[in-house]
Design a protein around this motif. Sequence first.
Motif, PDB file in Angstrom:
ATOM      1  N   ASP A 117       0.853  -1.187   0.000  1.00 22.39           N
ATOM      2  CA  ASP A 117       0.000   0.000   0.000  1.00 22.39           C
ATOM      3  C   ASP A 117       0.887   1.234   0.000  1.00 22.39           C
ATOM      4  N   LEU A 118       0.686   2.050  -1.001  1.00 24.64           N
ATOM      5  CA  LEU A 118       1.467   3.283  -1.074  1.00 24.64           C
ATOM      6  C   LEU A 118       0.548   4.453  -0.766  1.00 24.64           C
ATOM      7  N   ALA A 153       1.628   5.798  11.184  1.00 25.73           N
ATOM      8  CA  ALA A 153       0.623   4.777  11.487  1.00 25.73           C
ATOM      9  C   ALA A 153       0.349   3.941  10.243  1.00 25.73           C
ATOM     10  N   HIS A 154       0.412   4.591   9.084  1.00 30.98           N
ATOM     11  CA  HIS A 154       0.239   3.848   7.835  1.00 30.98           C
ATOM     12  C   HIS A 154       1.395   2.867   7.646  1.00 30.98           C
ATOM     13  N   LEU A 155       2.607   3.326   7.906  1.00 31.46           N
ATOM     14  CA  LEU A 155       3.765   2.442   7.765  1.00 31.46           C
ATOM     15  C   LEU A 155       3.696   1.305   8.764  1.00 31.46           C
ATOM     16  N   ASN A 162       4.391  -1.483   3.503  1.00 33.83           N
ATOM     17  CA  ASN A 162       3.721  -0.236   3.139  1.00 33.83           C
ATOM     18  C   ASN A 162       4.735   0.863   2.837  1.00 33.83           C
ATOM     19  N   LYS A 163       4.321   1.757   1.975  1.00 35.68           N
ATOM     20  CA  LYS A 163       5.218   2.839   1.594  1.00 35.68           C
ATOM     21  C   LYS A 163       4.536   4.188   1.788  1.00 35.68           C
ATOM     22  N   VAL A 200       3.586  -9.031  -7.547  1.00 36.35           N
ATOM     23  CA  VAL A 200       3.308  -8.239  -6.357  1.00 36.35           C
ATOM     24  C   VAL A 200       2.330  -7.130  -6.743  1.00 36.35           C
ATOM     25  N   LYS A 201       1.284  -7.006  -5.959  1.00 39.61           N
ATOM     26  CA  LYS A 201       0.289  -5.966  -6.257  1.00 39.61           C
ATOM     27  C   LYS A 201       0.612  -4.711  -5.468  1.00 39.61           C
ATOM     28  N   MET A 202       0.291  -3.575  -6.055  1.00 41.93           N
ATOM     29  CA  MET A 202       0.502  -2.341  -5.328  1.00 41.93           C
ATOM     30  C   MET A 202      -0.767  -1.496  -5.415  1.00 41.93           C
ATOM     31  N   HIS A 203      -1.274  -1.099  -4.266  1.00 43.44           N
ATOM     32  CA  HIS A 203      -2.437  -0.224  -4.241  1.00 43.44           C
ATOM     33  C   HIS A 203      -1.959   1.149  -3.789  1.00 43.44           C
TER      34      HIS A 203
END
Lengths: 300, 443, 493
Positions: free
Chosen positions: A17-18, A52-54, A60-61, A146-149
């Motif tokens: 998740d970026l 918090a996202h990381l 996560n990015k 690898v998926k990236m959202h």
Amino acid sequence: MDAAEVAANKEAEASIDLLAIVLDTNPTQHIVRQNPQNLTQILEAVIAFGNAHLMQKAQNKLAVISCSHHATDFLYPLPGRQVELRPIDGQYEAFSLVEKTVKQQLGSILMNAPRLSSPCESLLAGSMSMALCYISRLQRNVAAGVKMHSRILVLTGSNECASQYMTYMNVFFTAQKLSIVIDACALDKTLSLLQQGCDITSGQFLKVTQLDGLLQYLLWVFMPSPQMRHKLVLPPPPKVDYRASCFCHRELIDIGYVCSVCLSVFCKYSPICTTCHTIFKTPGPLPIKPKKKKKTEKQM
Amino acid sequence: MADDEQDDQKEYRWETGYEKTWEAIKEDDDGLLDGAIAELIQKAKRKRQAEKTKQNRLGMMRHMFIVLDCSEAMSVPDLKPTRLLCTLKLLEIFIEEFFDQNPISQLGIIALKAKRAEKITELTGTSRVHLKALAGMANVSLTSEPSLQNGLDLALKTLKVVPSHASREIVIIMGSLTTCDPVDINLTIDELKKERIRCSVISLSAEIHICRYLTQQTMGTFGAVLDDSHYRDQLLSQVDPPPAAKTQDNSLIRMGFPHSKNEVEGKDEPLSMCMCHIENLEEPSGLSTTGHHCPQCNSKYCELPVECQCCGLTLVSAPHLARSYHHLFPVPNFEELPFESVPPAAPDCGSLRKCYACIKVLNGLTDKSVFKCGYCNQFFCIDCDIFIHETLHACVGCNTIPGVAGLVYQKQSGKTPSGDTQQQQQPKTMLPSTSKQRVEYNM
Amino acid sequence: MADTKSGRYASSSATISPLVQSPENLECKNFQDYLRTRQTPESLEKLYNYPPICLAVFRELPEIARQFVIRILFVDQPVPQAVVSSWGAQRIAKEQMEATSCLTALNVWRVTAIPGGLAAWELSPTFKKSVRQVLLGGGKPWAMTNTLDKDSKPRDIAFLDTYAMARWRCVLHYMVGTGSRNGGTDAEAISPDAVRILLHANLMKRDERDGITITRQGFQFLLLDTRAQVWHFMLQYLETCEERGFSLPECLSMLFQLSFSTLGRDYSSEGMSHQMLMFLQHLREFGLVFQRKRKEGRFYPTRLALNVTNKDAAQASTSADDERMQERGYIVVETNYRVYAYTDSQLQVAVLGLFTELLYRFPNLVVGVLTRDSVRQALRGGITAEQIVSYLEQYAHPNMKLVESAIQSKSCLPPTVVDQIKLWELERNRFTYTEGVVYNQFLSQTDFVTLRDYAQSINMLVWQNERTRTMVVQKNGHDDVKRYWKKYSKSGG
């Protein structure tokens, strides 16, 4: 059914998740002029939110972009070099790296900013387009399988800049095409363009009226990943005004005239299109039916 | 690639001189081809971008018929799995893309089955109908020959009554090498020419004289496909709106921009039915509170764009229109420069050269050339250059730096800051086409 | 009639069933399972004093649970349960239940009562404090983060990767018994400590001649990907750490600190206790950290230590940086079931030999073929089809991966081969075994029919044949049927 859900969950866990945060740091924002401390408060909340996202997943990015009155710059990550740091407290080192980099970078941007003569608009659409470029670069580089959202969160207290209408629209459609979600958190006024963008990309729009609870609002509404959001009860989407603004006066209109060649919108009939210089034949729009008749007559 | 420019070439490919295509690929020091191939791909990408027509008079309101050959020739498996299935797959992509880029246009599909022409879908502006019809066509029985003339006649009959301000087009997908027509097809071609209906042909087998003649007469394009990816390119090139015909009647069309009601009062709308589903027995709609209301007669629709069934007003939303603006205001092409021309960042930032948009650190080995926007003077890497021109349609530099912001898009006469006068002269020499364009916008 | 004999037949289920479901299979736990099964609430509370452990626990939670924790992290009062349950949409009630129970099981939150008699959730104060500290700072710095002078000879990531893999491969080589036979040098030998762990984990066992051989679980272990191997091995290590006199929370915390550290950075071992320094030496032996000299106060974590609990994270992060810890793939699988392995490593050949029939051997190439027999033999050994497929995928030659992007298939292996391996596994599951009792030698058809119908009516009939007058009844129904038969024959006779 269950198996599909399990697979979806697993997929969500495996994906990257970026989150790209576009932070409006324009000192002429109403809330900043009111109280310069507010910017610090917003910054603290954004850093905590980013961390918090990381914290959610190891892969996560995060990217933080500052949109100031004179320039748009990346606050995190910085290309090539890292801020040297040794932790002084119990914070996870990756998180303190984010905090230090963002603060240091923003400090140097504000220090180097030219003096303001008059209030300047924030060019948010441009900053969002920069975020899109960055996201598309990372998306190109992820390994097969690898998926990236990705999503973009815009935090702003300024007004939308009307001259950037076209850029806003291009950004929204690009985001929609790349399935990037645009979230917006308005700190001062309701922003109708950003609201449209959130609606187009199925993101969340939230107007926060008091800065005190900002972090809690952010964690509450914007923390869940878009794949996760349908599982949670979140504020319902506000009704979005999709009226067009005419090219001549930039006013919202209900019924307007559209040039058949370039699709420019005008609020009044004019014999020549100011965008593409087309000269229009028929005086005033005819209802379609008589026109059809005329057409067929001509044939005979 | 071979036949793209055949219109300009006087001779056929096999008549031209002997080309040593392999000499374009050079081994690098390690005897590897990767670098050379990557370079070729990059060049091809850039070339495609440069070729985009630069026009601000486009026929944006399009009425297009797709005439699809459903004869025996479509069962040939040279395109995988068969010509028909491959075509249907690509048409799906085409239709999505078409409505994405041409928001207020209409499309219809005609099938050529056993010397007859059959209308599969009427001219309509919603992609759903077409996609559903396409799904049903996968199992159609492929027999006999097609009749090009019958297909053209059927399309012509419908397009004749379309308002004259729209651009009218027919795209024919031919698998067969023959056509079996009732009377002289030249009559039909003359009629099409008179009506100024643009006909383009994509042949899945080979170039056919009558098709080429048809496209020449009606200002369309002709292409014979090499393989499926070439086919895809050919088909998708029809998505971009064609230049507006000089003779086309232009007009201002009255349109409605619906917005949700009762916004101000802040209470829920009453339940109501929408007009689009009221007569549709297949999928009757439930009552709902949301929807788009015609600003003229107040009837409700659940989807846009749509033509109001009561008062005939075309209802669209602003973003629908905005979707196609990038055709009108394309980002000027960037100038290609060697890597060394990028100024390195300040030493305290590590003296790196980076791409302005994606902050990728550039290095001389992989990023041999960089790209500079003539207005904001920022440098971009090749990927961003392509992304900006093909997807984003907005220059990142011009939109983030206050002095030049909106410069390209502003229609009012340029009240640019005085510091920009230098910059304004520069592009004129470097980018003749774009500077001319800009003068036009600024008028 | 009265002397009708009912024959008895006890099925051989006891001898067959292990093939189907072997209890001795390698059991790989993830971190959550480990905490749930091995820890009590009290010991969990003790673990939560260490911020790195809390971060690891947080990341192990289901996604919904993570959202809940984040939402109440900065709330100081307990939150009523009704409020928490209103956060999730109706459709996912089940998932939400699981998340809630997971949080409770891990002692992340607990039930308290708030004024008004409502039940409420409250984050464990220790957990809350540690997570806040991780996120916002404050408190003591983590161990091993003391300031160091700049390393005069810093080690780059490539070096660390090679080092780590070389160390780890030593352990694996030892297991297949190739390390020593190759006349391994000192660097290749492994310490008695490591051997003890392998024995403890039941990956190897002592045989009659007092030598050490690999077990079935050992082979399954070899088929795992490197990250899973490291994790399993470390879990086993942690189980023995108490008897070494190490404190489990400290070890665990250290392990996670390493797992959250930055690759290519040096850390300081200054201020560590004697036990922790010992632990560090063990980690050094397995290649989880690099240290130039035993006494040097500086070490580098390697990729083996990073993201040790999370497979996806490891995968995503390694591929994003375009650097691979795993050695390059070397296996090519063709649709004709042939397997070509470009390798000269004894270890890889040995692993391949587990499920292929090796045909040819060249200096740098081994050719084998996947046959029904070879795969079944592996399956009998407790290896699952999934493991075989994932091993082949993991080490697939880069060229095989190129094919992957061209066709939209999930696996880079030929689908025929993957399907066939799975079918061979399914084929073994065609039989379901039930214990039963055979009734035969009925004297008359009516006797047979009566008894059969009775057995059927109480749902105990397994199988019957009218012609041979034979029927099989489930074992637990035997008493019922026997009683009925006695009654019937008495009244009838």
